[in-house]
Design a protein around this motif. Sequence first.
Motif, PDB file in Angstrom:
ATOM      1  N   GLU A  67      -3.843  -4.412  -2.004  1.00  0.00           N
ATOM      2  CA  GLU A  67      -2.668  -4.572  -2.877  1.00  0.00           C
ATOM      3  C   GLU A  67      -1.846  -5.749  -2.359  1.00  0.00           C
ATOM      4  OE1 GLU A  67      -1.089  -4.798  -5.544  1.00  0.00           O
ATOM      5  OE2 GLU A  67      -0.737  -2.683  -6.035  1.00  0.00           O
ATOM      6  N   ALA A  72       5.676  -4.424  -7.097  1.00  0.00           N
ATOM      7  CA  ALA A  72       5.820  -3.007  -7.438  1.00  0.00           C
ATOM      8  C   ALA A  72       4.624  -2.572  -8.278  1.00  0.00           C
ATOM      9  CB  ALA A  72       7.109  -2.817  -8.227  1.00  0.00           C
ATOM     10  N   PRO A  73       4.309  -1.268  -8.269  1.00  0.00           N
ATOM     11  CA  PRO A  73       3.174  -0.782  -9.067  1.00  0.00           C
ATOM     12  C   PRO A  73       3.275  -1.168 -10.548  1.00  0.00           C
ATOM     13  CG  PRO A  73       4.022   0.962  -7.661  1.00  0.00           C
ATOM     14  CD  PRO A  73       4.948  -0.202  -7.492  1.00  0.00           C
ATOM     15  N   SER A  78       0.066  -6.480 -10.220  1.00  0.00           N
ATOM     16  CA  SER A  78      -0.237  -5.653  -9.039  1.00  0.00           C
ATOM     17  C   SER A  78      -1.593  -4.991  -9.257  1.00  0.00           C
ATOM     18  CB  SER A  78       0.846  -4.594  -8.816  1.00  0.00           C
ATOM     19  OG  SER A  78       0.695  -3.525  -9.743  1.00  0.00           O
ATOM     20  N   ASN A  80      -2.269  -1.997  -8.416  1.00  0.00           N
ATOM     21  CA  ASN A  80      -1.983  -0.661  -8.922  1.00  0.00           C
ATOM     22  C   ASN A  80      -2.006  -0.675 -10.453  1.00  0.00           C
ATOM     23  OD1 ASN A  80      -0.447   1.794  -9.620  1.00  0.00           O
ATOM     24  ND2 ASN A  80      -0.092   1.911  -7.416  1.00  0.00           N
ATOM     25  N   HIS A  99      -5.515   6.551  -4.392  1.00  0.00           N
ATOM     26  CA  HIS A  99      -4.794   5.866  -3.311  1.00  0.00           C
ATOM     27  C   HIS A  99      -4.899   4.349  -3.450  1.00  0.00           C
ATOM     28  CE1 HIS A  99      -6.069   9.806  -1.743  1.00  0.00           C
ATOM     29  NE2 HIS A  99      -4.888   9.819  -1.143  1.00  0.00           N
ATOM     30  N   ASP A 102       0.471   0.656  -0.255  1.00  0.00           N
ATOM     31  CA  ASP A 102       1.828   0.476  -0.782  1.00  0.00           C
ATOM     32  C   ASP A 102       2.323  -0.925  -0.432  1.00  0.00           C
ATOM     33  OD1 ASP A 102       4.487   0.497  -1.386  1.00  0.00           O
ATOM     34  OD2 ASP A 102       5.025   2.128  -0.007  1.00  0.00           O
ATOM     35  N   THR A 105       6.069  -1.405   1.039  1.00  0.00           N
ATOM     36  CA  THR A 105       6.536  -0.701   2.234  1.00  0.00           C
ATOM     37  C   THR A 105       7.328  -1.593   3.182  1.00  0.00           C
ATOM     38  OG1 THR A 105       5.869   0.656   4.104  1.00  0.00           O
ATOM     39  CG2 THR A 105       4.400  -1.149   3.532  1.00  0.00           C
ATOM     40  N   VAL A 111       2.054   2.502   7.272  1.00  0.00           N
ATOM     41  CA  VAL A 111       1.294   2.563   6.020  1.00  0.00           C
ATOM     42  C   VAL A 111      -0.165   2.175   6.260  1.00  0.00           C
ATOM     43  CG1 VAL A 111       0.999   1.320   3.822  1.00  0.00           C
ATOM     44  CG2 VAL A 111       3.184   2.352   4.388  1.00  0.00           C
ATOM     45  N   TYR A 115      -3.423   4.719   5.990  1.00  0.00           N
ATOM     46  CA  TYR A 115      -4.443   4.477   4.955  1.00  0.00           C
ATOM     47  C   TYR A 115      -5.850   4.647   5.535  1.00  0.00           C
ATOM     48  CZ  TYR A 115      -5.810   2.617   0.387  1.00  0.00           C
ATOM     49  OH  TYR A 115      -6.309   2.474  -0.893  1.00  0.00           O
TER      50      TYR A 115
END
Length: 249
Positions: A67, A72-73, A78, A80, A99, A102, A105, A111, A115
């Motif tokens: 990512e 942001a998602p 992104s 995500n 999953h 992030d 973060t 993080v 993971y």
Amino acid sequence: MYKIFDTVDDVSHYTAQRLIAKITAKPTAILGLATGSTMKPVYAKLLEHMQQTPLNVSQLTTFNLDEYMGLAPQHPQSYNYFMYEHLFNQLNIPAQQIHLPDGLTSDIEAVCSAYSNAIQALGGLDLQLLGIGTNGHIGFNEPNTCFSSRTHVVELSEQTRIDNGRFFTEQSEMPTHAITMGILDILEANEIILVATGHNKTDIMAQLFDSEIDEALPASALKKHKNLTIVLDREAAALLPEQALKNAI
Ligand code: F6R
């Protein structure tokens, strides 16, 4: 093992069938997934097949490779967002089994280690799907990434920023850093499928074929793996030597 097909459609069909075979054999499989233009037709094929022959995906767990940092998602670029748009919105995998690192973060170390640990705690990846960068990156493991790396933050190479910057309105919006699963996380998958299509992958596939196992070419780490399939279309395979083509099925 190489599999070489005439068209992107055939490549995507084959790869989708491999995913279906894995999910059918093991409905609780842990899948490592990739984003990118190579994966779009693969996921489209998977969804197309599933419309004809429904598949129970409710027990699957997925871990995406990477990512962008700072997106942001909900950001359309992104990873995500990509995964929900091209796959997850159409599948009933419970959200807590999906999953992605992030990218927002502020506690990068926690993080990253969480993971890799989460993958290991579930017994490791049953199947990892990979694309390849024109510089040989897998995930966002850029050239000279340590082969014993776990999930970590990387500074994206100039080449990657050029290759992927085209998807952003302004090249300057392209993030400079990303979180990626490490090479060791990838190598620990039971089965790996690397997919490459199109003429912009011709050179790197020829380089990979010729290369020793060398950190300067991240994808060469895969040569250590016991269950690797490299799936190519004719364009990506155009500079492979006769010998490789003869052995390819
Ligand atoms: C994406 C990823 C990358 C891509 C690679 C190829 O999650 O991990 O390694 O697979 O950059 O991208 P495309 O398919 O867009 O050429």
